[in-house]
Design an enzyme around this catalytic site. Structure first.
Site, PDB file in Angstrom:
ATOM      1  N   TYR A  19       0.829  -1.200   0.000  1.00 24.98           N
ATOM      2  CA  TYR A  19       0.000   0.000   0.000  1.00 24.98           C
ATOM      3  C   TYR A  19       0.866   1.252   0.000  1.00 24.98           C
ATOM      4  O   TYR A  19       1.925   1.282   0.636  1.00 24.98           O
ATOM      5  CB  TYR A  19      -0.873   0.057   1.261  1.00 24.98           C
TER       6      TYR A  19
ATOM      7  N   TYR B  13      -0.761  -9.883   0.952  1.00 29.52           N
ATOM      8  CA  TYR B  13       0.317  -9.330   1.783  1.00 29.52           C
ATOM      9  C   TYR B  13       0.184  -9.808   3.226  1.00 29.52           C
ATOM     10  O   TYR B  13      -0.909 -10.145   3.679  1.00 29.52           O
ATOM     11  CB  TYR B  13       0.315  -7.794   1.727  1.00 29.52           C
TER      12      TYR B  13
ATOM     13  N   ARG C 276      -3.316 -11.448   4.085  1.00 28.47           N
ATOM     14  CA  ARG C 276      -4.597 -11.113   3.469  1.00 28.47           C
ATOM     15  C   ARG C 276      -4.650 -11.694   2.055  1.00 28.47           C
ATOM     16  O   ARG C 276      -3.680 -11.605   1.312  1.00 28.47           O
ATOM     17  CB  ARG C 276      -4.782  -9.589   3.341  1.00 28.47           C
TER      18      ARG C 276
ATOM     19  N   HIS D 267      -7.312  -8.364  -2.449  1.00 26.31           N
ATOM     20  CA  HIS D 267      -8.648  -7.780  -2.281  1.00 26.31           C
ATOM     21  C   HIS D 267      -8.653  -6.322  -2.676  1.00 26.31           C
ATOM     22  O   HIS D 267      -7.612  -5.670  -2.701  1.00 26.31           O
ATOM     23  CB  HIS D 267      -9.136  -7.923  -0.829  1.00 26.31           C
TER      24      HIS D 267
ATOM     25  N   HIS E  58     -10.862  -2.793  -1.581  1.00 22.80           N
ATOM     26  CA  HIS E  58     -11.829  -2.200  -0.654  1.00 22.80           C
ATOM     27  C   HIS E  58     -12.847  -1.369  -1.436  1.00 22.80           C
ATOM     28  O   HIS E  58     -12.469  -0.669  -2.391  1.00 22.80           O
ATOM     29  CB  HIS E  58     -11.120  -1.261   0.336  1.00 22.80           C
TER      30      HIS E  58
END
Lengths: 204, 247
Positions: free
Chosen positions: B113, B152, B162, B165, B167
């Site tokens: 991120y 990640y 995770r 995905h 959001h």
């Protein structure tokens, strides 16, 4: 037999620690994609009504400020009208958005909304609700957004007749919904996710 | 005003709290200190809940729905498997919900991120910001182009990862419809090992968050496509409202 053919609401998932990237990218340093973050400013120079600020922090059950929370507010204008197509009682102030969004400060967790004091809005039975602001809180560790309301300390008479506040069985929890006046037009509204002073959260 | 002779107010279907995650889900450790311990207080919906902010299509910039380009330097683009994500925002009655502000955000193709508090060693992509948005059309449809995010690791149990995905944040027509959720990818084995996915109490609920690969909507030599529909709370029709349209 016929079928209602209903769908199920999409399950909620946490906004996570990086909600800023999607909802307030300029706040977290992702600049140049949007001119400004949505919900940054609710008022302009022409907005009618009393200017107020609402400052707060969201605390977890250990008393630690959440530094990754995002808070959104939704409220009527100074005359009690919502800027929404569902508002059929009149036309809200075109210089007021009614909606604001703030991320907590990375260090302190504090957020501040600059807005106007909302007017009263009727309950479905026609009684007036006390002036209030609706809040929606998301963060890492919160699986589904929390809904609460902010009422004003200096509206004691209206609060005492408010159809929602008077409906609370545990009247000793009402103070968790009342913003404290800390100065001229300044209010403080801290939110406690757990503990003795746990804020009242609603299922509307 | 008489309490017995009111026009029924418009409103949303009651939220099925047994279908939605509980607040306290100890396998997702952060929820332990952040979950209200008292019951939510059920209250009637008022104008404050059935109204909500409206965003005009003029808010949306030309590249807002193209994460491959919207942060990239001129002539460059984000690295990773290129995909189109498309679908509809529906309500529980199956009707498309128009004018929904849909915001999406994600890690880059390596699972990193763009955020000051990110702790994963995978590198940033200088041409990938990770955010986008769109407003649904009359039939509730939306689409955007991006790169498929990577999985990640995250600090929860000793070795939690995770699944890949994206959001999603959604505004419906009323503030009570406000929703944030996540989209997962068909066939990802990490879905079934994730404590955040696992907070969703029903397997059908989890499956409703898994987007299907749609090769028919693929753009040859450019991007594959995933179809992802989302559902907001249903709206009760009332014959007693001034306006019947839009019910």
């Amino acid at each position: 037999m016929q079928s209602l053919n209903r769908l199920k609401e999409s399950p909620s998932q946490t906004a996570g620690p990086y909600v800023h990237i999607g909802c307030v990218p300029n706040f977290c340093g992702i600049e140049g994609v949007y001119p400004e973050d949505l919900g940054t400013s609710m008022v302009n120079a022409q907005t009618r009504g009393e200017r107020i600020s609402v400052t707060g922090i969201v605390y977890d059950g250990t008393g630690t400020p959440l530094k990754d929370a995002m808070v959104e507010i939704w409220q009527a204008d100074a005359d009690g009208l919502y800027p929404s197509p569902e508002e059929h009682r009149g036309t809200a102030d075109p210089n007021f958005t009614g909606w604001g969004r703030k991320a907590g400060d990375y260090t302190t967790g504090e957020w501040v909304f600059e807005t106007v004091k909302p007017g009263a809005v009727p309950f479905p039975d026609g009684r007036m609700m006390a002036p209030h602001i609706s809040l929606w809180i998301v963060a890492r560790g919160i699986n589904i957004g929390l809904q609460t309301r902010l009422y004003f300390e200096d509206e004691a008479d209206a609060n005492a007749k408010d159809p929602i506040l008077t409906r609370l069985e545990h009247q000793n929890r009402v103070p968790t919904l009342i913003a404290k006046k800390t100065g001229n037009g300044a209010y403080r509204f801290d939110i406690y996710l757990q503990g003795e002073n746990e804020t009242v959260f609603f299922d509307f | 005003m008489s309490l017995t002779n009111q026009r029924p107010a418009a409103g949303f279907f009651a939220r099925d709290r047994g279908w939605q995650p509980e607040a306290l889900t100890p396998q997702y450790k952060t929820s332990v200190a952040r979950s209200p311990s008292r019951a939510l207080l059920s209250m009637p919906q008022t104008l404050s809940e059935v109204t909500g902010p409206v965003f005009g299509h003029n808010v949306i910039g030309a590249l807002d729905n193209d994460l491959i380009l919207n942060f990239a330097k001129s002539g460059e683009s984000a690295i990773g498997p290129r995909i189109i994500v498309y679908g509809r925002v529906l309500d529980e009655s199956g009707r498309g919900v128009p004018n929904v502000m849909v915001e999406f955000w994600q890690a880059n193709a390596g699972g990193r991120y763009r955020h000051a508090k990110e702790g994963y060693i995978a590198p940033l992509d200088p041409n990938f910001g990770g955010c986008g948005r769109a407003i649904t059309g009359e039939d509730g449809s939306y689409e955007f182009r991006t790169v498929q995010p990577g999985p990640y690791p995250w600090p929860n149990r000793g070795n939690d990862w995770r699944p890949a995905h994206i959001h999603f944040s959604l505004f419906g027509q009323g503030f009570a419809q406000r929703l944030i959720t996540q989209m997962y990818f068909e066939g990802d084995p990490m879905i079934w090992k994730c404590p955040i996915v696992d907070v969703v109490p029903h397997r059908e609920g989890i499956e409703s968050l898994i987007a299907l690969l749609d090769m028919d909507s693929t753009v040859p030599m450019d991007a594959r496509a995933y179809k992802f529909d989302m559902v907001l709370r249903g709206k009760r029709s009332t014959l007693f409202e001034n306006k019947l349209e839009g019910n």
